[in-house]
Design a protein around this motif. Structure first.
Motif, PDB file in Angstrom:
ATOM      1  N   LYS A 177       0.832  -1.206   0.000  1.00 53.71           N
ATOM      2  CA  LYS A 177       0.000   0.000   0.000  1.00 53.71           C
ATOM      3  C   LYS A 177       0.867   1.255   0.000  1.00 53.71           C
ATOM      4  N   VAL A 178       0.685   2.097  -1.008  1.00 52.13           N
ATOM      5  CA  VAL A 178       1.400   3.375  -1.021  1.00 52.13           C
ATOM      6  C   VAL A 178       0.750   4.292   0.020  1.00 52.13           C
ATOM      7  N   LEU A 179       1.552   4.836   0.927  1.00 53.25           N
ATOM      8  CA  LEU A 179       1.037   5.682   1.999  1.00 53.25           C
ATOM      9  C   LEU A 179       1.451   7.138   1.866  1.00 53.25           C
ATOM     10  N   ILE A 180       2.657   7.356   1.316  1.00 51.22           N
ATOM     11  CA  ILE A 180       3.192   8.708   1.294  1.00 51.22           C
ATOM     12  C   ILE A 180       3.727   9.031  -0.097  1.00 51.22           C
ATOM     13  N   HIS A 181       3.303  10.172  -0.618  1.00 55.18           N
ATOM     14  CA  HIS A 181       3.845  10.700  -1.869  1.00 55.18           C
ATOM     15  C   HIS A 181       4.799  11.827  -1.502  1.00 55.18           C
ATOM     16  N   LEU A 182       5.983  11.797  -2.056  1.00 49.02           N
ATOM     17  CA  LEU A 182       6.960  12.861  -1.884  1.00 49.02           C
ATOM     18  C   LEU A 182       7.184  13.492  -3.257  1.00 49.02           C
ATOM     19  N   ILE A 183       6.934  14.781  -3.382  1.00 50.55           N
ATOM     20  CA  ILE A 183       7.006  15.477  -4.667  1.00 50.55           C
ATOM     21  C   ILE A 183       8.016  16.617  -4.576  1.00 50.55           C
ATOM     22  N   GLU A 184       8.947  16.642  -5.539  1.00 48.83           N
ATOM     23  CA  GLU A 184       9.940  17.717  -5.575  1.00 48.83           C
ATOM     24  C   GLU A 184       9.286  19.019  -6.002  1.00 48.83           C
ATOM     25  N   SER A 185       9.517  20.059  -5.202  1.00 48.04           N
ATOM     26  CA  SER A 185       8.954  21.366  -5.510  1.00 48.04           C
ATOM     27  C   SER A 185       9.828  22.452  -4.900  1.00 48.04           C
ATOM     28  N   ASN A 186      10.258  23.375  -5.714  1.00 44.75           N
ATOM     29  CA  ASN A 186      11.018  24.516  -5.206  1.00 44.75           C
ATOM     30  C   ASN A 186      10.101  25.683  -4.851  1.00 44.75           C
ATOM     31  N   GLU A 187       8.790  25.465  -4.957  1.00 45.11           N
ATOM     32  CA  GLU A 187       7.833  26.505  -4.607  1.00 45.11           C
ATOM     33  C   GLU A 187       7.286  26.326  -3.197  1.00 45.11           C
ATOM     34  N   HIS A 188       7.650  25.242  -2.537  1.00 36.33           N
ATOM     35  CA  HIS A 188       7.218  24.980  -1.171  1.00 36.33           C
ATOM     36  C   HIS A 188       8.409  25.160  -0.240  1.00 36.33           C
ATOM     37  N   TYR A 189       8.175  25.855   0.837  1.00 38.37           N
ATOM     38  CA  TYR A 189       9.234  26.106   1.807  1.00 38.37           C
ATOM     39  C   TYR A 189       8.704  25.862   3.210  1.00 38.37           C
ATOM     40  N   ARG A 190       9.606  25.472   4.084  1.00 42.11           N
ATOM     41  CA  ARG A 190       9.224  25.243   5.471  1.00 42.11           C
ATOM     42  C   ARG A 190       8.522  26.484   6.010  1.00 42.11           C
ATOM     43  N   ASN A 191       7.358  26.263   6.621  1.00 41.92           N
ATOM     44  CA  ASN A 191       6.586  27.342   7.231  1.00 41.92           C
ATOM     45  C   ASN A 191       6.296  28.487   6.270  1.00 41.92           C
ATOM     46  N   GLU A 192       6.046  28.130   5.005  1.00 36.21           N
ATOM     47  CA  GLU A 192       5.765  29.163   4.012  1.00 36.21           C
ATOM     48  C   GLU A 192       4.560  30.007   4.431  1.00 36.21           C
ATOM     49  N   LYS A 193       3.579  29.392   5.057  1.00 38.30           N
ATOM     50  CA  LYS A 193       2.495  30.134   5.676  1.00 38.30           C
ATOM     51  C   LYS A 193       1.925  29.295   6.813  1.00 38.30           C
ATOM     52  N   GLN A 194       1.398  29.962   7.779  1.00 37.66           N
ATOM     53  CA  GLN A 194       0.847  29.265   8.936  1.00 37.66           C
ATOM     54  C   GLN A 194      -0.392  28.477   8.509  1.00 37.66           C
ATOM     55  N   GLY A 195      -0.422  27.221   8.872  1.00 38.84           N
ATOM     56  CA  GLY A 195      -1.566  26.388   8.565  1.00 38.84           C
ATOM     57  C   GLY A 195      -2.176  25.829   9.835  1.00 38.84           C
ATOM     58  N   TYR A 196      -3.155  24.968   9.673  1.00 41.44           N
ATOM     59  CA  TYR A 196      -3.849  24.427  10.820  1.00 41.44           C
ATOM     60  C   TYR A 196      -3.684  22.922  10.974  1.00 41.44           C
ATOM     61  N   LEU A 197      -3.093  22.263   9.982  1.00 44.46           N
ATOM     62  CA  LEU A 197      -2.843  20.834  10.120  1.00 44.46           C
ATOM     63  C   LEU A 197      -1.725  20.649  11.128  1.00 44.46           C
ATOM     64  N   ASP A 198      -2.024  19.982  12.224  1.00 41.61           N
ATOM     65  CA  ASP A 198      -1.046  19.836  13.297  1.00 41.61           C
ATOM     66  C   ASP A 198      -0.141  18.631  13.091  1.00 41.61           C
ATOM     67  N   HIS A 199      -0.731  17.463  12.819  1.00 37.07           N
ATOM     68  CA  HIS A 199       0.077  16.261  12.647  1.00 37.07           C
ATOM     69  C   HIS A 199      -0.743  15.157  11.991  1.00 37.07           C
ATOM     70  N   ILE A 200      -0.035  14.112  11.578  1.00 39.69           N
ATOM     71  CA  ILE A 200      -0.649  12.915  11.008  1.00 39.69           C
ATOM     72  C   ILE A 200      -0.279  11.759  11.932  1.00 39.69           C
ATOM     73  N   ALA A 201      -1.244  10.914  12.256  1.00 43.27           N
ATOM     74  CA  ALA A 201      -1.013   9.842  13.233  1.00 43.27           C
ATOM     75  C   ALA A 201      -1.070   8.466  12.581  1.00 43.27           C
ATOM     76  N   PHE A 202      -0.210   7.582  13.096  1.00 43.33           N
ATOM     77  CA  PHE A 202      -0.154   6.186  12.659  1.00 43.33           C
ATOM     78  C   PHE A 202      -0.278   5.293  13.885  1.00 43.33           C
ATOM     79  N   ARG A 203      -1.056   4.229  13.789  1.00 39.75           N
ATOM     80  CA  ARG A 203      -1.112   3.235  14.853  1.00 39.75           C
ATOM     81  C   ARG A 203      -0.053   2.188  14.555  1.00 39.75           C
ATOM     82  N   LEU A 204       0.837   1.978  15.513  1.00 40.32           N
ATOM     83  CA  LEU A 204       1.981   1.093  15.310  1.00 40.32           C
ATOM     84  C   LEU A 204       2.100   0.075  16.421  1.00 40.32           C
ATOM     85  N   SER A 205       3.071  -0.813  16.271  1.00 41.11           N
ATOM     86  CA  SER A 205       3.531  -1.679  17.344  1.00 41.11           C
ATOM     87  C   SER A 205       5.038  -1.490  17.427  1.00 41.11           C
TER      88      SER A 205
END
Length: 126
Positions: free
Chosen positions: A48-76
């Protein structure tokens, strides 16, 4: 309905760091990806593909404040995760919820994406 995957868009160097980090932390593997207009990776857990990583020079860390806090995974395997995060020199915090009998580990990818690993009592050390 279910979540199909999530996407991280970042410059190539950061994307490569995230790929390595996510594969080590979550035992993901790079897999098949169709030819797209931008470079990148698809990370799989089993088939199962879970994560897409896309190269982009138009995205920067903290480019704007957002509201998505985190993504959670249930693990062992809580101890394995903590050991891996320490090896990777990744800051993390642990919270135990007695009401839900659940341990949560919070940390971030090299690109700053917030993640949570959830461990229920029965699969803490599997």
């Amino acid at each position: 309905m279910h979540i199909d995957h999530f996407n991280i868009s970042a410059p190539a160097k950061i994307l490569t760091e995230d790929k390595k980090f996510l594969c080590e932390v979550f035992d993901l593997v790079e897999g098949w990806r169709p030819k797209l207009s931008q470079n990148g990776y698809w990370l799989y857990y089993k088939d199962k593909v879970l994560i897409h990583l896309i190269e982009s020079n138009e995205h920067y860390r903290n480019e704007k404040q957002g509201y998505l806090d985190h993504i959670a995974f249930r693990l062992s395997g809580l101890n394995k995760l903590i050991k891996t995060l320490k090896i990777l020199s990744t800051e993390y915090s642990i919270k135990y919820s007695a009401e839900r009998d659940m341990t949560q580990v919070f940390f971030k990818t090299p690109s700053g994406v917030g993640l949570e690993a959830i461990f229920l009592k029965e699969n803490i050390d599997e």
